[in-house]
Design an enzyme around this catalytic site. Structure first.
Site, PDB file in Angstrom:
ATOM      1  N   GLY B  23      -6.975 -43.258 -19.650  1.00 23.33           N
ATOM      2  CA  GLY B  23      -6.970 -43.545 -20.955  1.00 23.33           C
ATOM      3  C   GLY B  23      -5.768 -44.174 -21.433  1.00 23.33           C
ATOM      4  N   GLY B  27      -1.949 -41.687 -26.178  1.00 22.84           N
ATOM      5  CA  GLY B  27      -1.029 -40.830 -25.085  1.00 22.84           C
ATOM      6  C   GLY B  27      -1.058 -41.477 -23.841  1.00 22.84           C
ATOM      7  CB  VAL B  91     -12.537 -41.824 -14.656  1.00 21.42           C
ATOM      8  CG1 VAL B  91     -12.312 -40.469 -13.895  1.00 21.42           C
ATOM      9  CG2 VAL B  91     -11.724 -42.822 -14.525  1.00 21.42           C
ATOM     10  CD  GLU B 183      -6.481 -42.035 -43.751  1.00 17.64           C
ATOM     11  OE1 GLU B 183      -5.212 -42.210 -44.016  1.00 17.64           O
ATOM     12  OE2 GLU B 183      -6.934 -41.980 -42.386  1.00 17.64           O
ATOM     13  CD  GLN B 330       4.511 -39.801 -34.672  1.00 21.23           C
ATOM     14  OE1 GLN B 330       5.221 -39.222 -33.587  1.00 21.23           O
ATOM     15  NE2 GLN B 330       4.771 -40.887 -35.154  1.00 21.23           N
TER      16      GLN B 330
END
Lengths: 427, 427
Positions: B23, B27, B91, B183, B330
């Protein structure tokens, strides 16, 4: 439902002639603009919502520019033109006898005058099956498809353990040595050798092999011989293998054949031929071999003085200088303007005028910093020609967007190799 | 073919541990960066070639920004990190017992340490058929699909003669009142009421109806109540119809049902739930109801101290303050960094450390110039919060691209409503 006016036109205005324009490319857009102050109602119909600045499409295909850098909504370009409605719809046929345009979704739109400017697609000269393995470059979707293949080839090369496969993945064959083929071939070395070198670990993108195949004896066959030779030298300096008199006899998923010779390549791009939009057939008038409409001197079609065909869909009438009108933006813009002008003259009860092409010059870039140009009064090459090309294109790009901002945005994207443009998305 | 090192690693380096990261989102990217100076070989694998700055995806979906504005090739972001190889590959499974990752194309990649950061997709709570009529927003492809529907609705509204149909085309239902829903709902009025008004003739884009449906009692349920109320007021001021306690019971091509009530709308957007990437199931460890992996305090999984799961795919361990870690950028960045740090510690023979989330604040924009924020030490609203949001996002966007140029480019695109972004292309 059929009426001769845009449905929402207030009754007081219903006596104005209704001009329908099919296609929002250069021909259609410049026709619409030329009708801005005319006492007519204009409806522009395009299957997409956007105008594409086609001369820069090859840069989107090679991830130098982003699709959004060279497109603008047609309705936005014509927003200040209060007599004009823009519709996004697929036109299925034209009924010239009844003066209606049929939309794919079923409704009909009637017109008093019609300008057909739906352009062309690529032609595979009877080998339509080749399209899957060798896509052409006419639309933003085409450019995105080529960008996927171009970038995806390097990704697969980085992944494979097989050296032969890796070499085939890093070989790009471009079929057709006209302006599109030359511009595509010329920009790939630059992207491969500067933009991407440090991004890969297992491959060296400088090993990229680019082969430009031209069936005839020279590249850029519509240019003077001296400029063709110059372009070939410039391409060869960039590392492009230019092969003239090389007619492709077969296209396969894994390579192309030239007679008994076979070139292994996983990415094949087609820049070899054009075929007119199929809408031409519904007009019931004589077409040429490529399906284009043979128009009258004033750009109308035989028997229908109210129906005009312009741009790549038209075979323009013989020009005073005896040379054919090239299938470039200039030809479409000028044709669109002439058709619009002729409609105004006809409404005013005047005679229409024949179309005369004003060649402002032919230019083709070779790589990022060279070009060749035939301006009629002069032939230009190298860096100077490239700056000339840049100036001209910014002028015309600016013609449909904000002059200062487009210059900044485009220059920024162009000179920094907008990295975000290197985007592979699923189809 | 299986080996424990990247295939092209020179033999001298073969003793270094091989860290594989699945990925290239926040992260994975931050994990890779945290290994930059480590004595390991890193392989980052992603199914796409690009990192997406997800917090701005809703602006691509509404044609404010272009896809290329918020993406960058993963390999470009990591180009200076010489110990790292980036591969674009799908994957298919992880074999934790054998310590190999299986690629869809057949090869296997062995690892000494693995970080799984493949994120989540949207969840329809068992109604997978709803996806066709109510797409969610996770990837650039999703954003482009929503953009097509959003812009296409206005095009069809301009074309239709039927007033009821026109109203349904200009009605946008957003399901889910979390940050993405808020949003999306907040930016549509601005685009509709400022960006497009003068482009249409038959419709008034100011008539756009936006309905935000939230199943629970308030929007932004993870925020303090006072900020939820503020956000709802701000949305209502923009003309958004906010309906809380409105659980969608059915999604159809032409509308949604809330119990016995039906809302006619041709565009329905889904922002209501997440489901973990299916790769989690191949790990053979306990998952939560959404399919996420319940990790140990140090982010490894039970029985496999060499395998870490971070970001949206993980249920993070209980935090000292008792609050859950939100599924935002975050959380993924900090998890990625912690996992990388724990790998370094393990290689050095040290104990791993538990993951502790440092909440730097939660922010959500409402329209183009307002936001609400919970910074822990303060709650902010309105224009000030928006500027804070802007500053923060530019800082992080700049974290992966050139600081000055991205600021200029993005500000330019944002404040001028980059018109080219209003692009409808065929799928």
């Amino acid at each position: 439902m059929t009426n001769t006016q845009p449905p929402d036109t207030p009754p007081a205005a219903r006596r104005r002639p209704h001009v329908v324009i099919l296609g929002g490319g250069f021909g259609g857009l410049y026709a619409a603009r030329a009708l801005r102050t005319a006492s007519v109602d204009v409806t522009v119909i395009d299957r997409t919502n956007h105008h594409v600045f086609q001369p820069l499409l090859y840069q989107v295909a090679t991830a130098v520019l982003a699709p959004t850098d060279i497109t603008s909504p047609i309705r936005h370009l014509l927003r200040k033109q209060r007599n004009t409605v823009v519709l996004m719809a697929e036109v299925s046929a034209i009924d010239a006898a009844r003066r209606v345009v049929m939309l794919a979704e079923g409704t009909e739109i009637a017109y008093d005058y019609l300008i057909v400017a739906t352009g062309s697609r690529h032609s595979y000269f009877g080998h339509d099956a080749w399209e899957r393995d060798a896509p052409g470059l006419k639309s933003i979707e085409d450019a995105r498809e080529i960008r996927h293949r171009f970038l995806g080839a390097y990704e697969r090369a980085e992944l494979t353990e097989d050296a032969t496969e890796r070499a085939a993945l890093m070989t790009f064959v471009i079929v057709g040595g006209g302006p599109t083929g030359v511009e595509l071939a010329g920009i790939i070395p630059d992207v491969a050798k500067r933009g991407m070198v440090s991004d890969f670990r297992r491959i060296d993108t400088r090993d990229t092999r680019i082969i430009l195949l031209e069936g005839g004896p020279r590249v850029l066959p519509t240019y003077p011989e001296e400029l063709s030779a110059h372009a070939q030298r410039d391409l060869e300096q960039l590392g492009v293998e230019v092969r003239v008199n090389s007619l492709v006899t077969k296209v396969e998923p894994m390579g192309v054949c030239i007679g008994s010779e076979r070139i292994e390549a996983r990415t094949i791009l087609w820049a070899a031929g054009n075929a007119a939009s199929p809408l031409a057939r519904s007009l019931g008038v004589p077409l040429d071999g490529a399906g284009r409409v043979i128009v009258q001197p004033d750009l109308s079609i035989p028997g229908h003085p109210e129906l005009f065909v312009v741009g790549d869909l038209a075979v323009y009438p013989p020009q005073p200088n005896g040379r054919p009108v090239p299938g470039v933006a200039q030809g479409a813009m000028q044709g669109g303007r002439r058709a619009a002008q002729n409609i105004r003259q006809r409404i005013a009860g005047e005679e229409t005028a024949p179309f005369v092409y004003m060649n402002k010059g032919d230019l083709a870039t070779i790589g990022r910093y060279k070009a060749i140009g035939d301006l009629g009064y002069a032939r230009i090459t190298g860096r100077f020609a490239w700056w000339f090309w840049l100036l001209l294109h910014i002028t015309y790009l600016a013609g449909f967007r904000n002059r200062v901002s487009v210059l900044l945005e485009w220059a920024y994207a162009y000179f920094t190799y907008r990295r975000g443009a290197r985007l592979i998305t699923k189809r």
